[in-house]
Scaffold this active site. Structure first.
Site, short mmCIF file in Angstrom:
data_model
loop_
_atom_site.label_atom_id
_atom_site.label_comp_id
_atom_site.label_asym_id
_atom_site.label_seq_id
_atom_site.Cartn_x
_atom_site.Cartn_y
_atom_site.Cartn_z
N LEU A 5 0.86 -1.18 0.00
CA LEU A 5 0.00 0.00 0.00
C LEU A 5 0.90 1.24 0.00
O LEU A 5 1.78 1.36 0.85
CB LEU A 5 -0.92 0.00 1.21
CG LEU A 5 -1.99 1.11 1.25
CD1 LEU A 5 -3.25 0.62 1.97
CD2 LEU A 5 -1.49 2.38 1.94
N ILE A 6 0.64 2.14 -0.93
CA ILE A 6 1.45 3.35 -1.08
C ILE A 6 0.56 4.57 -0.85
O ILE A 6 -0.50 4.71 -1.46
CB ILE A 6 2.06 3.45 -2.49
CG1 ILE A 6 2.84 2.18 -2.83
CG2 ILE A 6 2.96 4.69 -2.61
CD1 ILE A 6 3.22 2.09 -4.30
N GLY A 8 0.07 8.75 -1.11
CA GLY A 8 0.59 9.84 -1.95
C GLY A 8 1.10 9.36 -3.29
O GLY A 8 2.16 9.78 -3.75
N SER A 10 -0.23 9.76 -6.35
CA SER A 10 -0.79 10.42 -7.52
C SER A 10 0.26 11.01 -8.45
O SER A 10 0.03 11.16 -9.65
CB SER A 10 -1.77 11.52 -7.10
OG SER A 10 -1.11 12.53 -6.35
N GLY A 12 4.84 12.29 -8.79
CA GLY A 12 6.18 12.34 -8.23
C GLY A 12 6.71 11.01 -7.75
O GLY A 12 6.57 9.98 -8.42
N ILE A 13 7.31 11.02 -6.57
CA ILE A 13 7.95 9.82 -6.03
C ILE A 13 6.93 8.70 -5.83
O ILE A 13 7.18 7.55 -6.18
CB ILE A 13 8.65 10.15 -4.70
CG1 ILE A 13 9.82 11.12 -4.94
CG2 ILE A 13 9.16 8.87 -4.03
CD1 ILE A 13 10.44 11.63 -3.65
N GLY A 14 5.77 9.02 -5.27
CA GLY A 14 4.77 7.99 -5.00
C GLY A 14 4.31 7.27 -6.25
O GLY A 14 4.17 6.04 -6.26
N TYR A 138 9.60 21.86 7.13
CA TYR A 138 9.61 20.53 6.50
C TYR A 138 10.63 19.63 7.18
O TYR A 138 10.34 18.48 7.52
CB TYR A 138 9.94 20.68 5.01
CG TYR A 138 10.14 19.38 4.26
CD1 TYR A 138 9.06 18.63 3.85
CD2 TYR A 138 11.43 18.93 3.96
CE1 TYR A 138 9.24 17.44 3.14
CE2 TYR A 138 11.62 17.76 3.26
CZ TYR A 138 10.52 17.01 2.85
OH TYR A 138 10.71 15.84 2.16
#
Length: 255
Positions: A5-6, A8, A10, A12-14, A138
């Site tokens: 399960l991942i 984010g 949608s 980029g990295i995910g 961040y």
């Protein structure tokens, strides 16, 4: 192969992680706040999951079925000096980057513990071990995330759960360009903002980070911390070797 399960996923990295793992034959459950953004991914399931919403997390984990591996990737960043950053933005980053990651981990851990096996992989940053000016909120959220991950490694290792933190440096995912910027007109910190691209260092691609995540998942005994890419390895080594009693910056600031 594992069921992964991942969060984010949608862009980029995910998204790159979802493609990489699916290509390696894993069962991938890709999630995002807006599931329509997951269209086109070659994955088994596409689910809505907002890491800041407990009901959303519980529903997605229930609908996902068996989860062998959680890749906790959802996150955002900002650009602002600590002198003037809205505290509401700092709170938002912690809700998303830190508490959101813990919320999803809490949702999948009971089943992993009962099975006696599982993986938690947190996508952190080199800024989980060092700081960059104007990206302090961040970094703080990622330092906190790494504290939670290391604690989880100690608490859940006895139950067969393995925890890893993947630490990329600057990534060509567009996340930095999408970051909200909080600088006023004639702001004294504007020159520092202009210097940020050089301070962030060499970029790696989302696909390089995705390969590191996939390799980590497939290692029988993965390390707790995994730098993603040669630039991250270099700067984390420099941080480790630097004195602890003074601020560390990997490059000189040109104001």
């Amino acid at each position: 192969m594992s069921s992964v399960l991942i969060t984010g996923a949608s862009r980029g990295i995910g998204r790159a992680i979802a493609v990489e793992l699916a290509g390696r034959g894993h069962r991938v459950i890709a999630t995002a706040r807006r599931p329509e953004t997951l269209a086109g991914l070659p994955v088994d399931r596409r689910l809505r999951l907002d890491v800041t919403d407990q009901e959303s997390v519980d529903r997605a984990v229930r609908d996902a079925g068996v989860v062998d591996v959680l890749v906790s990737n959802a996150g955002e960043t900002v650009r602002a000096p600590l002198e003037s950053v809205p505290l509401s933005e700092v709170e938002r980053l912690f809700r998303l980057n830190t508490l959101g990651a813990l919320r999803v981990a809490q949702a999948v851990l009971p089943a992993m513990r009962e099975r006696g096996a599982g993986r938690l992989v947190f996508v952190s940053s080199i800024q989980g071990r060092l700081v960059l000016p104007l990206i302090g909120p961040y970094a703080a959220s990622k330092w906190a995330l790494e504290a939670l991950a290391e604690t989880l490694a100690i608490e859940t290792g006895h139950f067969g759960v393995k925890v890893s933190v993947v630490q990329p440096g600057a990534v060509s995912s567009g996340g930095g360009e999408r970051a909200r910027v909080f600088l006023g007109e004639h702001d004294p910190y504007t020159p520092l903002h202009r210097a940020l691209p050089a301070l962030r260092g060499e970029l790696v691609t989302p696909e390089e980070v995705a390969a590191t995540v996939a390799d980590t998942i497939e290692r029988p005994d993965p390390p707790l911390r995994v730098p993603a890419g040669a630039p991250a390895e270099r700067v984390l080594l420099a941080r480790k070797e630097a004195p602890e009693n003074e601020p560390f910056l990997a490059a000189e600031i040109d104001w």
